[in-house]
Scaffold this active site. Structure first.
Site, mmCIF file in Angstrom:
data_model
loop_
_atom_site.group_PDB
_atom_site.id
_atom_site.type_symbol
_atom_site.label_atom_id
_atom_site.label_comp_id
_atom_site.label_asym_id
_atom_site.label_seq_id
_atom_site.Cartn_x
_atom_site.Cartn_y
_atom_site.Cartn_z
ATOM 1 N N THR A 89 0.776 -1.250 0.030
ATOM 2 C CA THR A 89 0.224 -0.092 -0.027
ATOM 3 C C THR A 89 0.750 0.899 0.084
ATOM 4 O O THR A 89 1.782 1.576 1.313
ATOM 5 C CB THR A 89 -1.119 0.308 0.536
ATOM 6 O OG1 THR A 89 -1.708 -1.460 1.011
ATOM 7 C CG2 THR A 89 -1.568 1.180 0.864
ATOM 8 N N PHE A 124 -18.278 -6.105 9.053
ATOM 9 C CA PHE A 124 -17.707 -4.210 9.628
ATOM 10 C C PHE A 124 -18.624 -3.488 9.795
ATOM 11 O O PHE A 124 -18.477 -2.125 9.730
ATOM 12 C CB PHE A 124 -16.663 -3.773 8.481
ATOM 13 C CG PHE A 124 -15.773 -4.448 8.043
ATOM 14 C CD1 PHE A 124 -14.586 -4.210 8.839
ATOM 15 C CD2 PHE A 124 -15.944 -5.722 7.266
ATOM 16 C CE1 PHE A 124 -13.270 -5.061 8.187
ATOM 17 C CE2 PHE A 124 -14.361 -6.724 7.007
ATOM 18 C CZ PHE A 124 -13.317 -5.740 7.073
ATOM 19 N N CYS A 176 -2.727 -1.681 9.124
ATOM 20 C CA CYS A 176 -3.167 -1.312 8.207
ATOM 21 C C CYS A 176 -4.416 -0.468 8.253
ATOM 22 O O CYS A 176 -4.334 0.270 8.071
ATOM 23 C CB CYS A 176 -4.109 -2.481 7.228
ATOM 24 S SG CYS A 176 -2.707 -3.967 6.392
ATOM 25 N N LYS A 183 -7.245 -9.356 15.929
ATOM 26 C CA LYS A 183 -8.270 -9.799 15.805
ATOM 27 C C LYS A 183 -7.561 -11.521 15.704
ATOM 28 O O LYS A 183 -7.038 -11.842 16.070
ATOM 29 C CB LYS A 183 -8.379 -9.734 14.348
ATOM 30 C CG LYS A 183 -7.766 -9.846 13.126
ATOM 31 C CD LYS A 183 -7.745 -10.080 11.879
ATOM 32 C CE LYS A 183 -8.778 -10.587 11.494
ATOM 33 N NZ LYS A 183 -9.027 -9.917 9.829
HETATM 34 N N1 LIG Z 1 -0.809 -7.177 6.610
HETATM 35 C C1 LIG Z 1 -2.075 -7.055 5.253
HETATM 36 O O1 LIG Z 1 -2.693 -8.098 6.146
HETATM 37 C C2 LIG Z 1 -1.993 -6.650 4.611
HETATM 38 C C3 LIG Z 1 -0.839 -5.753 3.894
HETATM 39 N N2 LIG Z 1 -1.071 -4.519 3.115
HETATM 40 C C4 LIG Z 1 0.235 -4.030 3.242
HETATM 41 O O2 LIG Z 1 1.481 -4.657 2.292
HETATM 42 C C5 LIG Z 1 2.252 -4.097 2.359
HETATM 43 C C6 LIG Z 1 3.410 -5.377 3.248
HETATM 44 O O3 LIG Z 1 2.506 -6.293 4.615
HETATM 45 P P1 LIG Z 1 2.727 -6.970 5.648
HETATM 46 O O4 LIG Z 1 3.120 -7.551 4.957
HETATM 47 O O5 LIG Z 1 1.620 -6.569 6.632
HETATM 48 O O6 LIG Z 1 4.507 -6.520 6.085
HETATM 49 P P2 LIG Z 1 5.707 -7.364 6.578
HETATM 50 O O7 LIG Z 1 5.945 -6.059 7.395
HETATM 51 O O8 LIG Z 1 4.620 -8.210 7.992
HETATM 52 O O9 LIG Z 1 6.698 -7.932 5.553
HETATM 53 C C7 LIG Z 1 7.480 -7.065 5.064
HETATM 54 C C8 LIG Z 1 8.460 -7.979 4.099
HETATM 55 O O10 LIG Z 1 8.894 -7.633 3.225
HETATM 56 C C9 LIG Z 1 10.800 -7.511 3.538
HETATM 57 N N3 LIG Z 1 11.167 -7.002 2.887
HETATM 58 C C10 LIG Z 1 11.602 -5.356 3.669
HETATM 59 N N4 LIG Z 1 12.377 -5.121 2.036
HETATM 60 C C11 LIG Z 1 12.824 -5.490 1.353
HETATM 61 C C12 LIG Z 1 13.747 -6.600 0.804
HETATM 62 N N5 LIG Z 1 14.407 -5.102 -0.538
HETATM 63 N N6 LIG Z 1 14.205 -7.699 0.261
HETATM 64 C C13 LIG Z 1 13.240 -8.636 1.152
HETATM 65 N N7 LIG Z 1 12.619 -8.150 1.843
HETATM 66 C C14 LIG Z 1 12.627 -6.899 1.601
HETATM 67 C C15 LIG Z 1 10.916 -7.776 5.316
HETATM 68 O O11 LIG Z 1 11.816 -7.939 5.961
HETATM 69 C C16 LIG Z 1 9.131 -7.903 5.657
HETATM 70 O O12 LIG Z 1 9.772 -9.556 5.620
HETATM 71 C C17 LIG Z 1 1.762 -3.096 3.019
HETATM 72 O O13 LIG Z 1 1.900 -1.235 2.061
HETATM 73 C C18 LIG Z 1 0.651 -3.067 3.801
HETATM 74 O O14 LIG Z 1 -0.224 -2.211 3.636
HETATM 75 C C19 LIG Z 1 -2.310 -4.728 1.704
HETATM 76 C C20 LIG Z 1 -2.995 -5.725 2.246
HETATM 77 C C21 LIG Z 1 -3.125 -6.658 3.989
HETATM 78 O O1 LIG Z 2 -5.046 -3.243 4.010
HETATM 79 C C1 LIG Z 2 -5.110 -4.394 4.728
HETATM 80 O O2 LIG Z 2 -3.543 -4.713 4.727
HETATM 81 C C2 LIG Z 2 -5.682 -5.298 5.341
HETATM 82 O O3 LIG Z 2 -7.570 -4.496 6.189
HETATM 83 C C3 LIG Z 2 -7.997 -5.135 6.818
HETATM 84 O O4 LIG Z 2 -7.384 -6.247 7.257
HETATM 85 P P1 LIG Z 2 -7.558 -6.563 8.152
HETATM 86 O O5 LIG Z 2 -6.700 -5.510 9.432
HETATM 87 O O6 LIG Z 2 -6.958 -8.018 7.913
HETATM 88 O O7 LIG Z 2 -8.453 -7.290 8.943
HETATM 89 P P2 LIG Z 2 -9.963 -7.005 9.249
HETATM 90 O O8 LIG Z 2 -10.851 -8.195 9.259
HETATM 91 O O9 LIG Z 2 -10.522 -5.499 8.317
HETATM 92 O O10 LIG Z 2 -9.898 -6.086 10.644
HETATM 93 C C4 LIG Z 2 -9.616 -5.288 10.861
HETATM 94 C C5 LIG Z 2 -9.869 -4.228 12.680
HETATM 95 O O11 LIG Z 2 -11.199 -4.001 12.587
HETATM 96 C C6 LIG Z 2 -11.245 -4.442 13.389
HETATM 97 N N1 LIG Z 2 -13.153 -5.054 13.099
HETATM 98 C C7 LIG Z 2 -13.562 -6.091 12.319
HETATM 99 C C8 LIG Z 2 -14.749 -5.505 11.788
HETATM 100 C C9 LIG Z 2 -15.709 -5.123 12.502
HETATM 101 O O12 LIG Z 2 -17.055 -5.403 12.498
HETATM 102 N N2 LIG Z 2 -15.275 -5.028 13.643
HETATM 103 C C10 LIG Z 2 -14.139 -4.748 13.684
HETATM 104 O O13 LIG Z 2 -13.937 -4.199 15.419
HETATM 105 C C11 LIG Z 2 -10.803 -6.135 13.933
HETATM 106 O O14 LIG Z 2 -11.244 -6.993 14.698
HETATM 107 C C12 LIG Z 2 -9.532 -5.745 14.248
HETATM 108 O O15 LIG Z 2 -8.852 -4.917 14.793
HETATM 109 C C13 LIG Z 2 -9.039 -5.292 5.716
HETATM 110 O O16 LIG Z 2 -10.606 -5.726 5.707
HETATM 111 C C14 LIG Z 2 -8.367 -5.807 4.646
HETATM 112 O O17 LIG Z 2 -9.013 -5.868 3.201
HETATM 113 C C15 LIG Z 2 -7.404 -4.846 3.649
HETATM 114 O O18 LIG Z 2 -5.776 -5.640 2.549
#
Ligand SMILES: NC(=O)C1=CN([C@@H]2O[C@H](COP(=O)(O)OP(=O)(O)OC[C@H]3O[C@@H](n4cnc5c(N)ncnc54)[C@H](O)[C@@H]3O)[C@@H](O)[C@H]2O)C=CC1
Ligand SMILES: O=C(O)[C@H]1O[C@H](OP(=O)(O)OP(=O)(O)OC[C@H]2O[C@@H](n3ccc(=O)[nH]c3=O)[C@H](O)[C@@H]2O)[C@H](O)[C@@H](O)[C@@H]1O
Length: 448
Positions: free
Chosen positions: A120, A248, A259, A320
């Site tokens: 993101t 939600f 996020c 969560k």
């Molecule tokens: N966690 C989620 O559920 C979601 C996250 N996002 C977005 O996706 C992105 C990643 O999120 P996460 O997976 O949670 O991040 P994270 O911080 O858990 O993982 C990122 C990984 O990238 C590695 N890394 C960074 N730079 C590197 C490089 N140059 N070479 C090799 N490895 C490298 C880090 O060591 C780390 O393991 C963020 O922008 C986040 O906002 C989008 C949707 C869902």
């Molecule tokens: O950009 C991201 O990283 C992601 O962020 C959220 O996903 P996530 O943070 O994994 O979890 P959610 O299920 O969305 O919950 C987020 C928070 O809202 C809270 N929540 C969720 C739903 C609800 O009705 N009430 C509420 O308090 C959950 O407990 C949690 O703390 C979005 O749902 C994903 O679509 C998105 O890709």
């Protein structure tokens, strides 16, 4: 296709495994040595249901995990970027990991490629990156393809996406990315093409919209407490309207995670950078902060304001269920307050305890924070039970056993999981979120 995924966090690891499962040749580049070693041995360093089995199925077949930058960036058809983009102190998004990667691409890339941003990123990042590559005559087309998976349901979300957004300025690059998703879009998903910055903006808009629903319900929940209304009845009352929908709109102890909070901050920062006041976005964030603080108020209502020497049981620490992620978890706000005010905390979480132990080493070492290996051990002689994450394990407790173990029969239900009437009948003092319509809750609030 032959592709490289950079970053083995929640998004990168899930994407790499799911794309490998579909027969692509995937190289997953990770620079954190501990994470890399675990993955190469077939162990998943995060908790995500089903992910370890999938990793083991594809590892060293369609998926190679490496720390070797030159091998990974030499000549992939596509590079998927899933590096972290955390918040800076001013709320803006920190893109340093992304720019470091751009430098590495400059150094190692030997063939034209498409760089797909799944991380993101701030609106305009893709354009800036494209210009940067063009100035250096590096043959890269930048495409934004935001990821919408949720932690805890990441595999299902990735395998069955509701929509794929492809933000590109170059039609050929967009077509290559679309081809990658063909196996995932056979059933229902729609592929939507737009400009790069529109895809970047859409990602923020989606998260801000979902967060706004939660803050809206949390705000109404507080009002409900004052006017003898149970927010759970209201949730059902409005959720059955298809225009509103059931998702939600659960009141609780505030949204956490890696996020929603950071993306709301980034969107507000974008507004400020344009000289635009965005009071609605600020209100979503303020309500969320207040909601986390309200846990403290509610526990005071149950225990009184002196917590020194009290013993409190916490069920759930992750932000969560079905994740070990504690980034900005509401539970940590209450946990910090309890520790600061001299209470002893007995906590259980099925997955997040190692992360909490790492975050609070002194409290664990002193015994002020006890991480218990099962839910009921956390209850022994506690003056209150607080449910903070609605893991399935906590849904149907043995209330007689809970009553026997607690020193005082008090329950703070931060996720509205329990039946207040049933608990009141059994003799518990119960407080939930927005459950003002319940005679027992009114009585308990008045008594507290
Ligand atoms: N966690 C989620 O559920 C979601 C996250 N996002 C977005 O996706 C992105 C990643 O999120 P996460 O997976 O949670 O991040 P994270 O911080 O858990 O993982 C990122 C990984 O990238 C590695 N890394 C960074 N730079 C590197 C490089 N140059 N070479 C090799 N490895 C490298 C880090 O060591 C780390 O393991 C963020 O922008 C986040 O906002 C989008 C949707 C869902
Ligand atoms: O950009 C991201 O990283 C992601 O962020 C959220 O996903 P996530 O943070 O994994 O979890 P959610 O299920 O969305 O919950 C987020 C928070 O809202 C809270 N929540 C969720 C739903 C609800 O009705 N009430 C509420 O308090 C959950 O407990 C949690 O703390 C979005 O749902 C994903 O679509 C998105 O890709």
């Amino acid at each position: 296709m032959r592709l490289t995924v950079v970053g083995a966090g929640y998004v990168g690891l899930v994407s790499a495994c799911c794309l490998a499962e579909m027969g692509n040749q995937v190289c997953l580049l990770e620079h954190n040595p501990a994470r890399l070693q675990a993955l190469q041995q077939g162990r998943v360093p995060i908790y995500e249901p089903g992910l370890e089995a999938l990793l083991q199925q594809v590892l060293n077949r369609q998926l190679q995990v490496t720390g070797n930058v030159s091998l990974a960036l030499n000549e992939p058809e596509l590079i998927l970027v899933a590096v972290g983009t955390p918040s800076q102190a001013d709320g803006n998004v920190d893109l340093s990991q992304l720019w470091q990667l751009a430098e590495a691409v400059q150094e190692h890339l030997r063939h034209p490629t498409v760089l797909v941003l799944k991380s993101t990123v701030a609106v305009g990042t893709g354009d800036a990156l494209q210009a940067w590559f063009e100035q250096r005559a590096i043959p890269v087309q930048v495409v934004n393809n935001p990821e919408f998976l949720k932690e805890g349901a990441a595999l299902e979300d990735f395998r069955r996406p509701q929509r794929i957004l492809i933000g590109a300025e170059d039609a050929a690059a967009a077509a290559i990315v679309e081809r990658l998703y063909v196996p995932f879009t056979r059933n229902q998903a729609r592929v939507l093409h737009m400009r790069r910055r529109e895809a970047e903006f859409s990602k923020y808009a989606a998260n801000a919209f979902l967060a706004s629903r939660i803050s809206f319900m949390n705000e109404l929940a507080e009002l409900a407490e004052h006017v003898q209304v149970d927010i759970e009845a209201v949730r059902q009352g409005i959720g059955s309207d298809q225009r509103i929908g059931r998702h939600f709109i659960y009141a609780g102890c505030g949204y956490g995670g890696s996020c929603f909070p950071k993306d709301l901050r980034a969107l507000s920062h974008l507004g400020r950078s344009q000289g635009l006041p965005l009071p609605l976005l600020s209100a979503i964030e303020q309500r969320n902060e207040r909601q986390k603080q309200r846990l403290i108020d509610k526990l005071e209502a149950l225990l009184g304001s002196h917590w020194y020497g009290k013993r409190v049981a916490l069920w759930g620490l992750a932000f969560k269920p079905d994740t070990d992620d504690i980034r900005e978890a509401p539970a940590l706000v209450l946990l910090r307050a309890l520790l600061a005010r001299g209470a002893t905390v007995q906590a259980h979480d099925p997955a997040a305890m190692p992360a909490v132990a790492e975050r609070f080493p002194e409290a664990v070492a002193s015994g002020q924070l006890q991480l218990c290996n099962e839910p009921y051990a956390a209850l022994e002689n506690a003056h209150a039970l607080c449910l903070l994450t609605e893991w399935k394990l906590f849904r149907e407790p043995d209330w007689l056993r809970v009553m026997q173990l607690l020193a005082e029969p008090r329950v703070l239900d931060g996720r509205n999981q329990y039946d207040p009437g049933q608990l009141a009948t059994m003799g518990f003092v119960y407080l939930g979120i927005g459950r003002g319509g319940l005679a027992s809750e009114r009585r308990n609030r008045a008594a507290a």
